[in-house]
Each structure stands twice: as C-alpha cells, then as structure tokens.
Write an enzyme that holds these catalytic residues in place. Structure first.
Site, PDB file in Angstrom:
ATOM      1  N   HIS A   1      40.473  40.428  37.058  1.00 46.52           N
ATOM      2  CA  HIS A   1      39.145  40.129  36.536  1.00 46.52           C
ATOM      3  C   HIS A   1      38.093  40.494  37.574  1.00 46.52           C
ATOM      4  O   HIS A   1      38.216  40.166  38.749  1.00 46.52           O
ATOM      5  CB  HIS A   1      39.029  38.639  36.197  1.00 46.52           C
ATOM      6  CG  HIS A   1      37.653  38.234  35.778  1.00 46.52           C
ATOM      7  ND1 HIS A   1      36.883  37.357  36.498  1.00 46.52           N
ATOM      8  CD2 HIS A   1      36.889  38.603  34.706  1.00 46.52           C
ATOM      9  CE1 HIS A   1      35.717  37.177  35.900  1.00 46.52           C
ATOM     10  NE2 HIS A   1      35.697  37.926  34.808  1.00 46.52           N
ATOM     11  N   SER A   2      37.050  41.200  37.149  1.00 44.89           N
ATOM     12  CA  SER A   2      35.885  41.479  37.981  1.00 44.89           C
ATOM     13  C   SER A   2      36.309  42.144  39.293  1.00 44.89           C
ATOM     14  O   SER A   2      36.972  43.185  39.289  1.00 44.89           O
ATOM     15  CB  SER A   2      35.102  40.175  38.204  1.00 44.89           C
ATOM     16  OG  SER A   2      33.830  40.414  38.715  1.00 44.89           O
ATOM     17  N   TYR A   3      35.946  41.552  40.436  1.00 42.03           N
ATOM     18  CA  TYR A   3      36.289  42.111  41.741  1.00 42.03           C
ATOM     19  C   TYR A   3      37.800  42.144  41.962  1.00 42.03           C
ATOM     20  O   TYR A   3      38.298  42.904  42.808  1.00 42.03           O
ATOM     21  CB  TYR A   3      35.602  41.253  42.807  1.00 42.03           C
ATOM     22  CG  TYR A   3      35.559  41.813  44.201  1.00 42.03           C
ATOM     23  CD1 TYR A   3      35.733  43.160  44.457  1.00 42.03           C
ATOM     24  CD2 TYR A   3      35.311  40.968  45.276  1.00 42.03           C
ATOM     25  CE1 TYR A   3      35.667  43.656  45.755  1.00 42.03           C
ATOM     26  CE2 TYR A   3      35.242  41.449  46.567  1.00 42.03           C
ATOM     27  CZ  TYR A   3      35.425  42.793  46.803  1.00 42.03           C
ATOM     28  OH  TYR A   3      35.355  43.270  48.094  1.00 42.03           O
TER      29      TYR A   3
END
Length: 217
Positions: free
Chosen positions: A67-69
């Site tokens: 998720h995300s980073y």
C-alpha cells in the site's frame, strides 16, 4: 489457502491492514502484516525487505500487496519469496535505480491545488473513530531509504496488478493510470474509496485480492 503478505505505507504500521487481514483469514487464508523498521534512522530498503521476509518465515504460496509507500518494498519481497502475485494498492511503483525521493518528480506527481488536512487527503471516507485511531497510531518515518536507489535491475517476472482508488486525493487516478501504463505496461484496475481504502472498504478490498489470486488458477 494462500499467505497474503500485506505491507503498509509511509508512517504506518501493520495495523493499517487489520480489517483486510481479518477478512482474508475469515476466507481461509494466512496473513502476515509486519511493521517496517521506519523509525530506525539507519534502515534502508533492504532492511524493509528483510523485516518482511523474516516475518513470513517458512510460509509458502505467497501473495504480496503493498500500500502507498509500501510499493517500494513489495516487489523486493515478492522477488525474494518467489511470490505468486504482486499487487499495488494505491501504491508507488518504483523504477530500477530510482530512489523514493526521486519518484515524485519522475512519476509526474503534482501536489493538490487546495490545502488538505490529513483526514481529507488520506482518510476522507474512513469512519471518524477509525480515522482518529489511524492518525494516533502514526509513526515517525526516520529511516534512511529516501536516497536509497531501488536495487532490482529489472522488474521481477511475477504477475502484477495495480489497484487505484477513485477518490484518492494523495495519488489521483490519472497519476496511477499513467504510472501503471508507463512503468509496467498494464492498465490499472479501480476501486471506490480514499487513499486508506484498507480501512474504508476492507471487505471489498479483500474480495479484490482474493479475486486476483483466483484468476491465476
């Protein structure tokens, strides 16, 4: 049954995935959602990878979701564990040799025109009490990976999916579509929800992850 390895984003923790993990377990899967060593000033991308691999242990039949980073760590874990599937959920898709700090300019990212609060940018559709707990659980990102080049020389030969969030105010849909096509040559799939779709739509997200796995059968 598969082992879903769920990797959190910047400033987060494995708790961010707790609702999705519970739903995947209810469906009969194993789940590993470790905390990355983001509060360690010496930790780099290899340390993030190693922390996840250590948490997985001897488990097999692995699906990795970042998720995300966490998108910078997920392919490294998938490559090391010879995963069956790699999924980016509102994730940053890295390029070989690119540092996390370079990704923003290289990807074509632009900041939102309006000034947004943390809740507005990340958690707009998350129930208030859950959003409040997420903010309270946030951790300082003090690790040293910002200028650490992504170490793989080429993309791992693993089936890969990109799932964007239609109401994401951090990584807008047009950016995610562009990055998925330019860097992976694939069309991003879409789900309704904000950047923290993990908390706002956990059942639907778990269904998507399991569906991606089933499509490999």
């Amino acid at each position: 049954m598969a082992t879903f390895v769920l990797i959190h984003g910047g400033g987060g923790s494995g708790w961010d995935w707790h609702l999705v993990g519970a739903e995947l377990r209810r469906r009969g899967h194993d789940v590993v959602a470790p905390d990355l060593p983001i509060e360690d000033p010496a930790a780099k991308l290899a340390d993030f990878r190693d922390a996840v691999v250590s948490a997985v242990g001897e488990r097999t039949d692995v699906v990795v979701a970042g998720h995300s980073y966490g998108g910078f760590t997920a392919p490294l874990v998938a490559d090391r564990l010879n995963a069956r599937l790699l999924v980016f959920v509102a994730g940053m898709v890295p390029a070989p040799g690119e540092t996390p700090g370079q990704w923003w300019k290289n990807s074509g990212y632009t900041s939102p025109a309006e000034k947004l609060s943390v809740v507005e940018q990340y958690l707009a559709d998350v129930p208030a009490e859950l959003a409040e707990e997420n903010v309270a659980r946030g951790r300082d990102q003090r690790s040293a990976e910002w200028d650490d080049p992504w170490p793989l020389a080429a993309w791992p030969g693993i089936p890969t999916k990109v799932l964007l969030c239609r109401e994401d105010r951090l990584f807008p849909p047009d950016l995610q579509r562009h990055v998925a096509k330019e860097r992976l040559g694939i069309t991003a799939d879409e789900i309704s929800g904000s950047h923290m779709v993990l908390l706002s739509r956990p059942v639907e997200l778990a269904e998507r992850l399991e569906g991606y796995l089933d499509s490999l059968q």
